[in-house]
Design an enzyme around this catalytic site. Structure first.
Site, PDB file in Angstrom:
ATOM      1  N   ALA A  19       0.803  -1.232   0.000  1.00  0.00           N
ATOM      2  CA  ALA A  19       0.000   0.000   0.000  1.00  0.00           C
ATOM      3  C   ALA A  19       0.836   1.283   0.000  1.00  0.00           C
ATOM      4  O   ALA A  19       0.426   2.296  -0.573  1.00  0.00           O
ATOM      5  CB  ALA A  19      -0.922  -0.004   1.221  1.00  0.00           C
ATOM      6  N   HIS A  20       2.009   1.235   0.646  1.00  0.00           N
ATOM      7  CA  HIS A  20       2.747   2.506   0.796  1.00  0.00           C
ATOM      8  C   HIS A  20       3.379   2.985  -0.508  1.00  0.00           C
ATOM      9  O   HIS A  20       3.920   4.086  -0.570  1.00  0.00           O
ATOM     10  CB  HIS A  20       3.816   2.400   1.894  1.00  0.00           C
ATOM     11  CG  HIS A  20       4.976   1.515   1.549  1.00  0.00           C
ATOM     12  ND1 HIS A  20       6.215   2.035   1.271  1.00  0.00           N
ATOM     13  CD2 HIS A  20       5.090   0.177   1.450  1.00  0.00           C
ATOM     14  CE1 HIS A  20       7.050   1.024   1.026  1.00  0.00           C
ATOM     15  NE2 HIS A  20       6.380  -0.113   1.135  1.00  0.00           N
ATOM     16  N   THR A  49      -4.048 -11.119  13.136  1.00  0.00           N
ATOM     17  CA  THR A  49      -5.203 -10.217  13.163  1.00  0.00           C
ATOM     18  C   THR A  49      -5.078  -9.166  12.063  1.00  0.00           C
ATOM     19  O   THR A  49      -4.039  -8.509  11.933  1.00  0.00           O
ATOM     20  CB  THR A  49      -5.284  -9.523  14.547  1.00  0.00           C
ATOM     21  OG1 THR A  49      -5.288 -10.551  15.530  1.00  0.00           O
ATOM     22  CG2 THR A  49      -6.526  -8.662  14.676  1.00  0.00           C
ATOM     23  N   CYS A  78      25.374  -0.606  -3.342  1.00  0.00           N
ATOM     24  CA  CYS A  78      26.779  -0.944  -3.592  1.00  0.00           C
ATOM     25  C   CYS A  78      27.664   0.284  -3.651  1.00  0.00           C
ATOM     26  O   CYS A  78      28.818   0.252  -3.259  1.00  0.00           O
ATOM     27  CB  CYS A  78      26.921  -1.710  -4.902  1.00  0.00           C
ATOM     28  SG  CYS A  78      26.700  -0.692  -6.342  1.00  0.00           S
TER      29      CYS A  78
HETATM   30  N1  PLP Z   1       8.385  -5.431  -5.083  1.00  0.00           N
HETATM   31  C1  PLP Z   1       8.757  -4.276  -5.656  1.00  0.00           C
HETATM   32  C2  PLP Z   1       8.771  -4.167  -7.144  1.00  0.00           C
HETATM   33  C3  PLP Z   1       9.124  -3.188  -4.859  1.00  0.00           C
HETATM   34  O1  PLP Z   1       9.494  -2.045  -5.441  1.00  0.00           O
HETATM   35  C4  PLP Z   1       9.119  -3.333  -3.455  1.00  0.00           C
HETATM   36  C5  PLP Z   1       9.583  -2.231  -2.588  1.00  0.00           C
HETATM   37  O2  PLP Z   1      10.444  -1.473  -2.965  1.00  0.00           O
HETATM   38  C6  PLP Z   1       8.703  -4.554  -2.907  1.00  0.00           C
HETATM   39  C7  PLP Z   1       8.344  -5.584  -3.750  1.00  0.00           C
HETATM   40  C8  PLP Z   1       8.659  -4.769  -1.416  1.00  0.00           C
HETATM   41  O3  PLP Z   1       7.724  -3.932  -0.825  1.00  0.00           O
HETATM   42  P1  PLP Z   1       7.661  -3.797   0.783  1.00  0.00           P
HETATM   43  O4  PLP Z   1       8.999  -3.333   1.210  1.00  0.00           O
HETATM   44  O5  PLP Z   1       6.603  -2.789   1.018  1.00  0.00           O
HETATM   45  O6  PLP Z   1       7.312  -5.132   1.327  1.00  0.00           O
END
Ligand code: PLP
Length: 383
Positions: free
Chosen positions: A194-195, A230, A312
């Site tokens: 969501a974020h 939950t 890196c």
């Molecule tokens: N997949 C992709 C393409 C992402 O850009 C990200 C986060 O940068 C994630 C998965 C993982 O998301 P989260 O860190 O919110 O679990």
């Protein structure tokens, strides 16, 4: 902060999501698994949110499992894929939550990685070869890349997988909230956080095929037994509110003007993936000289947030697999900046970033006169 250009890392909660979070925290804080009227109301509210999300994705709400985000969801998909005997194919530019999940759960003999073109797009010819030659049970391909913004042919691959009876997983973390949901219904698995689209951190979802009994996280009977824990109702409600508030498209051509002007004003700069379809908010550039951390810290002092796209260059972590897959040398990887704007960024926002980059270029050139490559050993004070 004058300019936030790290939106592919995270976005602030949009007002609609924040208000919903507060409202639901006060009204539906009861445990949706309870049996008393308030808990039943919370459960009904939760199921309403699942229906709304299912409507947006074009799939049955029964396919949706709420999770703590895309990392958890991607791990669950890889753990599920590990149960079969057939080969599992992933692209070379998947997010570490997919690659590390695959490495953790799936036997190396069963894993196949398919590379990308220099523009960062999945090599479809190679994928076809692997599908023809090997007994493949799963394919995992992201919708759009988090570092380059390059759009992947996920709809095409989903169709090909369906024709062949191969399960298809799409990590849609960078797509959702920026582009249309058309096509997700034909993917067996879809994952998102969501974020990335104006919702809260620590919440996301996983779409699974109807009738799946695989348990993503053992625990209580939540999420029809597919994921114990939950449910965070305020966070889920805020996520759905953010999705509804997300702009229909990321439209603006501020990024394109920025890149055109950048190439003119900063000779030697290289744009990665620029020939391909990309998310409109993202630009990945190889700077002509000086280490990316020097640019990043100076931009930060001027109020601009960007990212190196990989750890890196700070002398820590592994080099970016995405940049390697796109053919960047190790030295070039130390000069990469990933720039990703929030929805609604204006042409002026992009112009002010360009001005700041040119100011930093002048400062670094003055400081590094006689050593413009910036290759000397750097310490943090030196940055
Ligand atoms: N997949 C992709 C393409 C992402 O850009 C990200 C986060 O940068 C994630 C998965 C993982 O998301 P989260 O860190 O919110 O679990």
């Amino acid at each position: 902060m004058r300019g936030y250009f790290d939106a592919n890392a995270t976005t602030p909660m949009v007002p609609e999501a924040r208000e919903e979070w507060l409202r639901v925290s006060s009204h539906h804080w009861h445990n949706p698994s309870g049996l008393y009227p308030e808990a039943v109301a919370a459960r009904e509210f939760l199921e309403g949110l699942r229906e709304e999300l299912g409507g947006w994705l074009g799939c049955s709400p029964r396919r949706i499992v709420f999770t703590s985000g895309a990392t958890e969801a991607n791990h669950a998909v890889m753990a599920h894929a590990a149960l079969g005997k057939e080969k599992v194919v992933i692209s070379a530019v998947e997010h570490p939550s997919v690659t590390a999940g695959a490495a953790r759960f799936i036997d190396r003999q069963r894993l196949r990685e398919v590379g990308v073109t220099p523009g960062g797009v999945l090599d479809l010819v190679r994928l076809e070869e692997v599908l023809d030659r090997e007994k493949v049970g799963w394919v995992s391909l992201m919708a759009a890349n988090n570092e380059s913004g390059v759009v992947q042919p996920w709809r095409e691959v989903a169709d090909r997988c369906r024709e062949r009876g191969v399960r298809f997983h799409c990590d849609a973390s960078q797509w959702i909230g920026k582009r249309s949901a058309e096509g997700f219904a034909v993917c067996d698995f879809v994952t998102a956080s969501a974020h990335k689209f104006g919702g809260p951190t620590g919440t996301g979802f996983l779409v699974v095929p109807e009738g799946t009994s695989f348990c993503a996280q053992a625990g209580g009977p939540q999420e029809r037994g597919l994921r114990g824990g939950t449910e965070s109702l305020p966070a889920i409600a805020a996520m759905v509110a953010a999705l509804k508030a997300a702009p229909a498209g990321d439209g603006g051509n501020g990024r394109n003007h920025f890149e055109k002007d950048l190439v003119e004003c900063l000779p030697g700069v290289r744009l990665l993936g620029a020939e391909e379809a990309r998310l409109d908010n993202t630009s990945m550039i190889v700077l002509p000289r000086h280490k990316n951390l020097r640019w990043l810290t100076r931009l930060g002092k001027r109020g601009f947030a960007v990212s190196t796209g990989s750890a890196c260059s700070a002398g820590q972590g592994d080099p970016s697999r995405v940049m390697q897959a796109m053919g960047c040398s190790f030295e070039e990887m130390g000069r990469v900046l990933r720039i990703s704007a929030l929805p609604g960024a204006t042409a002026e926002d992009w112009e002010s970033l360009l001005d700041a980059l040119l100011e930093v270029r002048d400062e670094l050139d003055r400081r590094g006169a006689g050593n413009p490559s910036g290759i000397r050993k750097i310490s943090l004070e030196n940055l």
